[in-house]
Design an enzyme around this catalytic site. Sequence first.
Site, PDB file in Angstrom:
ATOM      1  N   GLU A   1       0.772  -1.226   0.000  1.00 49.71           N
ATOM      2  CA  GLU A   1       0.000   0.000   0.000  1.00 49.71           C
ATOM      3  C   GLU A   1       0.812   1.289   0.000  1.00 49.71           C
ATOM      4  OE1 GLU A   1      -2.846  -0.518   3.144  1.00 49.71           O
ATOM      5  OE2 GLU A   1      -3.944  -2.021   2.003  1.00 49.71           O
TER       6      GLU A   1
ATOM      7  N   GLU B   1      -5.535  -7.649  -1.564  1.00 49.92           N
ATOM      8  CA  GLU B   1      -6.373  -7.500  -0.380  1.00 49.92           C
ATOM      9  C   GLU B   1      -7.742  -6.983  -0.785  1.00 49.92           C
ATOM     10  OE1 GLU B   1      -4.781  -5.183   2.811  1.00 49.92           O
ATOM     11  OE2 GLU B   1      -2.752  -5.997   2.595  1.00 49.92           O
TER      12      GLU B   1
END
Length: 532
Positions: free
Chosen positions: A198, A340
């Site tokens: 991320e 995810e």
Amino acid sequence: MSRPKALGGALTALATVAAGVFLATAVSTTPAVAAGTGTGYLHTNGNQIVDSTGATVRLTGINWFGMETDNKTFHGLWSNNPWRGQLDTMARLGYNTLRVPYSNDALKPGAAATGINDFVNPDLIGLSPLQILDKVINYAGSKGMRIILDRHRPTSAGQSPLWYTSTVSEATWINDWKMLAQRYAGNPTVIGADLHNEPHAEGTNPAATGACWGCGDTTRDWRLAAERAGNAILGVQPNWLIFVEGVSCPSGGLSNVWDNDPSNDEDCGWWGGNLSKAGQFPVRLNVANRLVYSPHEYATSVYRQTWFDAPDYPANMPAIWDKYFGYLYKQNIAPIMMGEFGSTLVDPKDKVWLEKLMAYTGTGVTGMSFTYWSWNPNSGDTGGIALDDWTNVNTVKQAILQPYLIAPSGGGPTGGPTTGGPTGGPTTPPPGACTVTYRQVNAWQGGFQGEVTVKNTGTAAVNPWSVTWSWPSGVTLGSGWNATVTQSGTTVTAAAPSHAPSLPAGGSVTVGFTANGTASTPATVKLNGVSC
């Protein structure tokens, strides 16, 4: 989850998958389909992942976090469900891939794993985080599962917008990746590296300090950093896939909506979820057919993005997914593996989101790959597939995911004997003489753990093998491993796994289990009906 977040503005939060209605790119021929996760190392072919034979593989996996936290190893090892039992459940449910988040702290010499129940997992006591990872990888591989390693955080303290911090340099990031690539270089269970979790914006435009895509600043351009790390890894292990996440805002900064200057404002997405500039500025690797783009996608339980309240929700979602990452798949540029995605499903909008997202990924082996967030029930803003006992399963979530899961079935031969009988079918395998040894590994109030080792002392292989034994009334099976272990009445059956159906002459197999009740030695142990 393993990481808290929720930024304001048009961006935000951390990780996980997407939903919608998706039409796969038309192909002129039907692709070969690999059983489970295929054979050998994997590579890419257009928007598909394929195995060493060229057969198409779809990774349908799950995240098991903890190695990126202060525990430095998988969470749930404190529970009453042994670590093998948890992997058994994942594989049985159809998750063929395990994404393993870690921090660089867990890789340091002297790093110690904590939070382990030594009654249930005595084989892990005293092991380093990497040694525990070794055991998980080996056992997952024996079940035909694949492993993706995810550099989730530089330290256990938290995530970072850039791939380096003031205390963890880019050189440390790359050198640790090279160490892992070398450590698992000969093990095709480990298929690749998710380079950094991320990357995201920091600072307010025009004074951005976070991860950008295509801006050309080597200190902030995530696309260029991914090339440097990816090529360093491929220099050590050219067979690995390189998984590259997106950013949140391509500029690397948050929009300043108060300055009345639209030039500083841009469309932002989830942390790691925005690959809108990857078509224009692709990641360039020195080894062809190794790049997989890996966006994250979440629901309102993580952050209430504006699109969740649009009047045309959820019909608006496929276009949003197309813009952020789906175009890469639809235009046959590269495979997508959603690293995810997840939700508590408390908000009714989230259930619709997950159903639409899974439909968007496509059905069958040619659909987009994914690893759901997460197995862990202690993910604060999504919860898990496992319930709080780390044994039972959230059936609502599982029911939505189930049609898209392709169970592991690889790692070795999957068929029976190749010689035909009189009618052309397989011959009945001969029974084998056998010996048995039993070891009680542990015991606690109300239960125990043991290992039954059976050796084939006959002159021919037993294929497929099956071991049975009996227990006193009141003793019940908890979990089993190294075989498909079931119980009917007082009889326990351990059937050969599909990846290792044959027990050769002179060979032995060890079946592990946990059981409820008074510790008892297995009685009347038989190998394919022959008493040992």
